[in-house]
Scaffold this motif. Structure first.
Motif, PDB file in Angstrom:
ATOM      1  N   ASP A 138      10.310   8.644  -2.969  1.00 10.21           N
ATOM      2  CA  ASP A 138       8.919   8.759  -2.530  1.00 10.21           C
ATOM      3  C   ASP A 138       8.817   9.750  -1.372  1.00 10.21           C
ATOM      4  O   ASP A 138       9.717   9.828  -0.529  1.00 10.21           O
ATOM      5  N   LEU A 139       7.702  10.479  -1.316  1.00  8.60           N
ATOM      6  CA  LEU A 139       7.517  11.468  -0.249  1.00  8.60           C
ATOM      7  C   LEU A 139       6.230  11.267   0.546  1.00  8.60           C
ATOM      8  O   LEU A 139       6.116  11.775   1.653  1.00  8.60           O
ATOM      9  N   SER A 140       5.260  10.545   0.002  1.00  7.20           N
ATOM     10  CA  SER A 140       3.999  10.359   0.722  1.00  7.20           C
ATOM     11  C   SER A 140       4.122   9.207   1.718  1.00  7.20           C
ATOM     12  O   SER A 140       4.876   8.247   1.501  1.00  7.20           O
ATOM     13  N   LEU A 141       3.378   9.288   2.810  1.00  5.92           N
ATOM     14  CA  LEU A 141       3.428   8.259   3.841  1.00  5.92           C
ATOM     15  C   LEU A 141       2.992   6.913   3.281  1.00  5.92           C
ATOM     16  O   LEU A 141       3.604   5.877   3.564  1.00  5.92           O
ATOM     17  N   GLN A 142       1.941   6.903   2.477  1.00  3.32           N
ATOM     18  CA  GLN A 142       1.422   5.651   1.935  1.00  3.32           C
ATOM     19  C   GLN A 142       2.461   4.957   1.054  1.00  3.32           C
ATOM     20  O   GLN A 142       2.692   3.749   1.168  1.00  3.32           O
ATOM     21  N   ALA A 146       4.562   1.455   1.938  1.00  2.00           N
ATOM     22  CA  ALA A 146       4.518   0.353   0.977  1.00  2.00           C
ATOM     23  C   ALA A 146       5.921  -0.041   0.539  1.00  2.00           C
ATOM     24  O   ALA A 146       6.244  -1.237   0.419  1.00  2.00           O
ATOM     25  N   ASN A 147       6.762   0.941   0.331  1.00  2.00           N
ATOM     26  CA  ASN A 147       8.136   0.705  -0.117  1.00  2.00           C
ATOM     27  C   ASN A 147       8.958  -0.003   0.954  1.00  2.00           C
ATOM     28  O   ASN A 147       9.659  -0.983   0.687  1.00  2.00           O
ATOM     29  N   ARG A 152      -0.055  -1.670   3.139  1.00  2.00           N
ATOM     30  CA  ARG A 152      -0.833  -0.520   2.672  1.00  2.00           C
ATOM     31  C   ARG A 152      -1.475   0.218   3.850  1.00  2.00           C
ATOM     32  O   ARG A 152      -2.139  -0.388   4.691  1.00  2.00           O
ATOM     33  N   ILE A 153      -1.282   1.531   3.880  1.00  2.00           N
ATOM     34  CA  ILE A 153      -1.980   2.391   4.830  1.00  2.00           C
ATOM     35  C   ILE A 153      -3.216   2.958   4.131  1.00  2.00           C
ATOM     36  O   ILE A 153      -3.108   3.568   3.071  1.00  2.00           O
ATOM     37  N   SER A 154      -4.376   2.745   4.730  1.00  2.00           N
ATOM     38  CA  SER A 154      -5.613   3.250   4.130  1.00  2.00           C
ATOM     39  C   SER A 154      -5.699   4.764   4.274  1.00  2.00           C
ATOM     40  O   SER A 154      -5.343   5.322   5.313  1.00  2.00           O
ATOM     41  N   LYS A 155      -6.173   5.430   3.222  1.00  2.00           N
ATOM     42  CA  LYS A 155      -6.380   6.886   3.270  1.00  2.00           C
ATOM     43  C   LYS A 155      -7.872   7.224   3.188  1.00  2.00           C
ATOM     44  O   LYS A 155      -8.259   8.352   2.893  1.00  2.00           O
ATOM     45  N   THR A 177      -2.794   5.585  13.110  1.00  2.00           N
ATOM     46  CA  THR A 177      -1.916   4.838  12.204  1.00  2.00           C
ATOM     47  C   THR A 177      -0.904   5.760  11.543  1.00  2.00           C
ATOM     48  O   THR A 177       0.281   5.432  11.436  1.00  2.00           O
ATOM     49  N   ASP A 178      -1.351   6.924  11.103  1.00  2.00           N
ATOM     50  CA  ASP A 178      -0.437   7.856  10.433  1.00  2.00           C
ATOM     51  C   ASP A 178       0.695   8.302  11.355  1.00  2.00           C
ATOM     52  O   ASP A 178       1.854   8.414  10.918  1.00  2.00           O
ATOM     53  N   ALA A 179       0.384   8.574  12.627  1.00  2.00           N
ATOM     54  CA  ALA A 179       1.425   9.016  13.564  1.00  2.00           C
ATOM     55  C   ALA A 179       2.363   7.866  13.914  1.00  2.00           C
ATOM     56  O   ALA A 179       3.593   8.014  13.905  1.00  2.00           O
ATOM     57  N   TRP A 180       1.790   6.699  14.221  1.00  2.00           N
ATOM     58  CA  TRP A 180       2.590   5.513  14.579  1.00  2.00           C
ATOM     59  C   TRP A 180       3.495   5.074  13.430  1.00  2.00           C
ATOM     60  O   TRP A 180       4.651   4.687  13.638  1.00  2.00           O
ATOM     61  N   ALA A 181       2.977   5.148  12.201  1.00  2.00           N
ATOM     62  CA  ALA A 181       3.753   4.726  11.029  1.00  2.00           C
ATOM     63  C   ALA A 181       5.024   5.545  10.868  1.00  2.00           C
ATOM     64  O   ALA A 181       6.038   5.047  10.347  1.00  2.00           O
TER      65      ALA A 181
END
Length: 209
Positions: A138-142, A146-147, A152-155, A177-181
Motif C-alpha cells: 500500500d502507498l496511500s496514507l488512508q 487502515a492496514n 479510517r482517515i477521512s479524505k 491529521t495527515d501530518a500527525w498520522a
C-alpha cells in the motif's frame, strides 16, 4: 501479534472507526509566528509533514501549494504559504538536517514547494520507501493507516479550497491529521521492524488446500 496485509482491501475502509488528530492546531500567517513555531518544532525529536494545494478543476491550470502542515505528537502548525510564501523561517525548517521529518510521497511535495522558491531539502523520511520492508505494498496514507491501525482517515476535505481567507475547522483537523498520522505510522513501522511481532497476509494469494 499484529496482522498486516500486503494490500489492504479499500472496500473495507468505510466500515472502520474514524481517527483524527486530537491535539492543538495553530494556524501560522505571519513571519513572526512562523519564527516562533519553527524554533519550537526544531526542538522536537520527530515531526510529521504534509502539504495541501487548492484543487484545480480546469485542465492545465495548477495552483501553488497553499499549506505546509508540520505536527508533533500533540500539536500541529499549519503554515499558510499563500500568505507567507517560502519565507526564510519556512526554509530554515525544511532545510534542517537534525530532526527527522516524516512524510508520504514527499518527493512530490518537495517539487511543489520548490515552485514557491529554491531550497535544499533537509532530513526527510518518505514512508513509501520503507513500508515495503515489511512486505506492505500500500502507498496511500488512508490505506496504510487502515492496514497498520484498523482505523479510517477521512479524505472529505481533500478537494476543499485551501486558499480561503480563513481555514474551516474541518480543514484544520484534516490537515493536522495527515501530518500527525505520518509520525504514528513511522513509529509503528519501526517498532514492528525491530520486534517482528506481525504476520503478513497476501489476500490475492489463493488459500492453501
Amino acid at each position: 501479534m499484529k496482522t498486516l496485509y500486503k494490500k489492504f482491501d479499500k472496500k473495507l475502509i468505510s466500515s472502520l472507526p474514524l481517527v483524527k488528530f486530537e491535539g492543538r492546531i495553530v494556524v501560522v500567517v505571519s513571519r513572526q509566528e512562523a519564527a516562533r513555531a519553527v524554533d519550537f518544532l526544531l526542538s522536537q525529536p520527530i515531526l510529521g509533514v504534509d502539504t495541501e494545494t487548492r484543487p484545480s478543476f480546469k485542465k492545465g491550470n495548477q495552483h501553488m501549494v497553499s499549506l505546509l502542515q508540520v505536527a508533533t505528537h500533540d500539536v500541529c502548525f499549519l503554515f499558510r504559504l499563500n500568505f507567507l510564501g517560502l519565507s526564510d523561517e519556512i526554509k530554515r525548517l525544511i532545510e534542517d538536517t537534525t530532526v527527522p521529518k516524516i512524510g508520504l510521497s514527499w518527493h512530490d511535495d518537495i517539487l511543489q514547494l520548490k515552485r514557491r522558491g529554491e531550497f535544499k531539502p533537509g532530513y526527510f523520511v518518505d514512508l513509501q520507501q520503507h513500508v515495503g520492508e515489511l512486505g506492505v505494498e500500500d502507498l496511500s496514507l488512508q490505506k496504510l493507516y487502515a492496514n497498520f491501525f484498523g482505523m479510517r482517515i477521512s479524505k472529505n476535505q481533500q478537494l476543499s479550497n485551501w486558499e480561503g481567507d480563513v481555514l474551516q475547522d474541518k480543514q484544520k483537523v484534516y490537515a493536522a491529521t495527515d501530518a500527525w498520522a505520518c509520525i504514528m505510522l513511522y513509529e509503528e513501522l519501526m517498532r514492528l521492524k525491530a520486534e517482528g511481532d506481525y504476520q503478513l497476509i497476501d489476500t490475492e494469494k489463493p488459500a492453501a488446500e
